[in-house]
Scaffold this active site. Structure first.
Site, PDB file in Angstrom:
ATOM      1  N   CYS A   6      13.770  10.378   5.753  1.00 31.50           N
ATOM      2  CA  CYS A   6      14.014   9.892   7.114  1.00 31.50           C
ATOM      3  C   CYS A   6      15.484  10.092   7.474  1.00 31.50           C
ATOM      4  O   CYS A   6      15.821  10.294   8.623  1.00 31.50           O
ATOM      5  CB  CYS A   6      13.579   8.446   7.258  1.00 31.50           C
ATOM      6  SG  CYS A   6      14.125   7.391   5.939  1.00 31.50           S
TER       7      CYS A   6
ATOM      8  N   GLU B  20      11.088  15.263  14.567  1.00 32.17           N
ATOM      9  CA  GLU B  20      11.378  15.129  13.139  1.00 32.17           C
ATOM     10  C   GLU B  20      10.466  16.104  12.384  1.00 32.17           C
ATOM     11  O   GLU B  20       9.245  16.114  12.581  1.00 32.17           O
ATOM     12  CB  GLU B  20      11.089  13.696  12.687  1.00 32.17           C
ATOM     13  CG  GLU B  20      11.466  13.473  11.230  1.00 32.17           C
ATOM     14  CD  GLU B  20      11.216  12.031  10.779  1.00 32.17           C
ATOM     15  OE1 GLU B  20      10.188  11.456  11.171  1.00 32.17           O
ATOM     16  OE2 GLU B  20      12.042  11.514  10.010  1.00 32.17           O
TER      17      GLU B  20
ATOM     18  N   LYS C  84       0.838  -1.203   0.000  1.00 33.67           N
ATOM     19  CA  LYS C  84       0.000   0.000   0.000  1.00 33.67           C
ATOM     20  C   LYS C  84       0.869   1.247   0.000  1.00 33.67           C
ATOM     21  O   LYS C  84       1.539   1.550   0.981  1.00 33.67           O
ATOM     22  CB  LYS C  84      -0.921   0.052   1.226  1.00 33.67           C
ATOM     23  CG  LYS C  84      -1.987   1.151   1.044  1.00 33.67           C
ATOM     24  CD  LYS C  84      -2.753   1.441   2.299  1.00 33.67           C
ATOM     25  CE  LYS C  84      -2.068   2.422   3.193  1.00 33.67           C
ATOM     26  NZ  LYS C  84      -1.802   3.732   2.566  1.00 33.67           N
TER      27      LYS C  84
ATOM     28  N   GLU D 117      10.631   0.690   9.858  1.00 32.51           N
ATOM     29  CA  GLU D 117      11.663   1.628   9.413  1.00 32.51           C
ATOM     30  C   GLU D 117      11.069   3.020   9.597  1.00 32.51           C
ATOM     31  O   GLU D 117      10.230   3.456   8.808  1.00 32.51           O
ATOM     32  CB  GLU D 117      11.958   1.354   7.941  1.00 32.51           C
ATOM     33  CG  GLU D 117      13.202   1.977   7.419  1.00 32.51           C
ATOM     34  CD  GLU D 117      13.324   1.721   5.916  1.00 32.51           C
ATOM     35  OE1 GLU D 117      13.333   2.696   5.160  1.00 32.51           O
ATOM     36  OE2 GLU D 117      13.357   0.539   5.522  1.00 32.51           O
TER      37      GLU D 117
HETATM   38  P1  ADP Z   1       2.295  10.619   7.538  1.00 31.10           P
HETATM   39  O1  ADP Z   1       1.475  10.903   8.789  1.00 31.10           O
HETATM   40  O2  ADP Z   1       3.434  11.511   7.388  1.00 31.10           O
HETATM   41  O3  ADP Z   1       1.448  10.478   6.304  1.00 31.10           O
HETATM   42  P2  ADP Z   1       2.314   7.854   8.145  1.00 31.10           P
HETATM   43  O4  ADP Z   1       3.346   7.066   8.826  1.00 31.10           O
HETATM   44  O5  ADP Z   1       1.038   8.042   8.888  1.00 31.10           O
HETATM   45  O6  ADP Z   1       2.970   9.205   7.762  1.00 31.10           O
HETATM   46  O7  ADP Z   1       1.996   7.185   6.727  1.00 31.10           O
HETATM   47  C1  ADP Z   1       2.804   6.217   6.114  1.00 31.10           C
HETATM   48  C2  ADP Z   1       1.936   5.122   5.575  1.00 31.10           C
HETATM   49  O8  ADP Z   1       1.218   4.527   6.649  1.00 31.10           O
HETATM   50  C3  ADP Z   1       0.879   5.576   4.577  1.00 31.10           C
HETATM   51  O9  ADP Z   1       0.772   4.599   3.558  1.00 31.10           O
HETATM   52  C4  ADP Z   1      -0.368   5.645   5.416  1.00 31.10           C
HETATM   53  O10 ADP Z   1      -1.571   5.497   4.679  1.00 31.10           O
HETATM   54  C5  ADP Z   1      -0.167   4.466   6.352  1.00 31.10           C
HETATM   55  N1  ADP Z   1      -0.897   4.532   7.628  1.00 31.10           N
HETATM   56  C6  ADP Z   1      -1.280   5.615   8.315  1.00 31.10           C
HETATM   57  N2  ADP Z   1      -1.909   5.254   9.450  1.00 31.10           N
HETATM   58  C7  ADP Z   1      -1.905   3.899   9.500  1.00 31.10           C
HETATM   59  C8  ADP Z   1      -2.375   2.914  10.427  1.00 31.10           C
HETATM   60  N3  ADP Z   1      -2.961   3.251  11.558  1.00 31.10           N
HETATM   61  N4  ADP Z   1      -2.187   1.620  10.136  1.00 31.10           N
HETATM   62  C9  ADP Z   1      -1.561   1.247   9.002  1.00 31.10           C
HETATM   63  N5  ADP Z   1      -1.100   2.107   8.085  1.00 31.10           N
HETATM   64  C10 ADP Z   1      -1.254   3.435   8.324  1.00 31.10           C
END
Ligand code: ADP
Length: 477
Positions: A270, A370, A162, A236
């Site tokens: 990162c 960050e 995803k 990561e």
């Molecule tokens: P940001 O907040 O900067 O977008 P995230 O770490 O939330 O960074 O997003 C990285 C990835 O994790 C994206 O693909 C996002 O859709 C997904 N994501 C966000 N929240 C969740 C969650 N609770 N469980 C699984 N995947 C998530």
């Protein structure tokens, strides 16, 4: 528990340089997700029947095709992420080699034979986990997609990937190319949507391993949720990496690297060297030269060849950077330099000015959190001990840079810094064959090179009695 989807039917895709929508993609519903995982399970069964050599051949074919598509991927990525075309071209140009590296491992996974004694023949084999859920962020979407697909399937797993909801285009395109080169159905699938789709992937009963790359707070949520099924995760996460310049360093090179380490990809990395530490004897001149460079940066349309810094990928991220800059000002840091932002057609783009802060202290938010934007904080230090103290004053531990011509000092610093990757007289060199993982809030589970063989497969031992019925040392009952 009943799970209901909160996802909209489509995700809107924006051109970050203008803030205008230009595309949309359907979002995977939770019902579709079940079908995807069912397909992954049957894909895994089929993939297990294919030899490592054949798997490798398919991946080599994928790499050859990606070589022909470098420019196409670079253009899609620049438009979708807003990153400068020169960067997306360089990233896309590296992906064929990445895929080839993992293609080469497909038929080289070997076990061991263990000499436990004359009564047994004992050996181990490495087995794939099965269905791997890969969840990746929006900052380097194509490279993350390739780095999730190639090693995962090379080790015999299948992947449901995803990409972030804002940047799905290159991952979707990559899935198409996988199909085109003959990778069987169910081995590589890309789903779309936001965090709710990611969350459903993590708790899906068909998920055997979760690979997450992203924000550390999301990583914690994922680890908690995966625990319900005891699904292993590899995380990561982010960083707040120190980049340390000693007075005996090659100053011109250290300057170049300092610029690249924070301002390329608009700081959305990162590995950003967001805490620059400069030894006091060279500090003022170093900062003055950096300031000149920052004021001269060309911030603008990422699709123009001479643009050095593009917009943020999302308006949300731009707002976060602007808030962090304001917090630096409010907490008393000094802005040593800031770039000029473009106007005209780009006035509504998701731009935030590349900024250097001096007079920073350890407790400031801009130093501890960050930012994921083009913001550098600069510290002055006296000696090795003080450099180490500043460098390690963080909850993160992803990477660090050390600039010195003193070999012993380089080793001492490498030993003392609490981080998973150390670069000496260079910065942000990522090679597929080199392992590295986060310390602390930067995650866990090393990847890269032979570490990946262990993290994407598990070890099974087989003990065969050579004198059946005999269990040495155990009394009969
Ligand atoms: P940001 O907040 O900067 O977008 P995230 O770490 O939330 O960074 O997003 C990285 C990835 O994790 C994206 O693909 C996002 O859709 C997904 N994501 C966000 N929240 C969740 C969650 N609770 N469980 C699984 N995947 C998530």
């Amino acid at each position: 528990m009943t799970i209901t989807s909160v996802a909209p039917a489509t995700s809107t895709i924006y051109r970050p340089s203008t803030g205008q929508a230009y595309d949309s993609v359907p979002v995977t519903s939770l019902e579709e997700l079940d079908a995807v995982f069912a397909m992954a399970r049957s894909g895994f069964k089929a993939w297990q029947k294919i030899s490592g050599t054949e798997k490798g051949k398919l991946l080599f074919r994928l790499a050859d095709r990606l070589e022909q598509l470098v420019e196409e991927f670079a253009q899609i990525e620049a438009r979708n992420t807003g990153k400068a075309i020169r960067e997306t071209r360089s990233e896309a140009g590296r992906m064929p080699a990445t895929v080839r590296y993992w293609a080469g491992w497909a038929d080289k996974l070997i076990g061991t034979s263990i000499p436990v004694g004359p009564d047994y023949h004992t050996y181990t084999v490495r087995e794939p986990y099965g269905v791997v859920a890969g969840i990746v962020p929006w900052n380097v979407p194509y490279a993350f997609a390739a780095r999730r697909i190639a090693p995962v399937i090379s080790m015999g797993n299948v992947v449901v990937l995803k990409p972030a909801e804002e940047t799905p285009l290159t991952a979707l395109q990559l899935a198409e190319v996988c199909r085109e080169v003959g990778i069987p159905e169910g081995v590589v699938q890309v789903v779309t949507g936001a965090g709710d789709v990611g969350a459903a992937m993590v708790r899906h009963p068909e998920t055997d391993l979760v690979l997450f790359t992203g924000f550390h707070e999301t990583g914690k949520i994922i680890a908690r949720s995966a625990a319900d099924n005891l699904t292993p995760t590899i995380q990561e996460l982010g960083g707040k990496s120190p980049n340390i310049v000693f007075e005996d360093a090659n100053i011109d090179e250290a300057l170049d690297a300092a610029m690249i380490s924070v301002f390329s990809s608009t700081g959305q990395m990162c590995f950003a060297g967001s805490r620059l530490l400069v030894q006091e004897s060279i500090h003022d001149e170093f900062v003055a030269r950096l300031a000149e460079r920052v004021k001269a940066l060309k911030v603008g349309d990422p699709e123009e060849e001479d643009t050095q810094v593009g917009p943020h990928v999302t308006s949300r991220q731009r707002d976060k950077t602007l808030q962090m800059i304001q917090s630096g000002i409010d907490e008393g840091a000094t802005i040593a330099a800031q770039s000029t932002l473009p106007g005209g057609d780009l006035a509504e783009g998701f731009f935030a000015p590349p900024t250097i802060f001096t007079d920073v202290t350890q407790d400031m938010k801009i130093v501890q959190e960050e930012i994921f934007g083009p913001v550098m904080t600069v510290f002055k230090f006296k000696d090795d001990a003080e450099a180490l103290e500043i460098a390690n004053n963080t909850k993160f531990g992803l990477a660090a840079g050390v600039w010195t011509s003193d070999l012993s000092r380089a080793h001492r610093m490498a030993q003392g810094i609490h981080a998973g990757r150390i670069w000496v007289n260079t910065y942000r060199v990522i090679n597929d064959m080199v392992p590295g993982g986060g310390y602390g809030h930067s995650g866990y589970g090393a990847e890269g090179g032979t570490e990946t063989l262990n993290s994407l497969t598990r070890s099974k031992s087989v003990q065969i009695a050579l004198n059946p019925g005999l269990i040495p040392g155990q009394p009969r009952i």
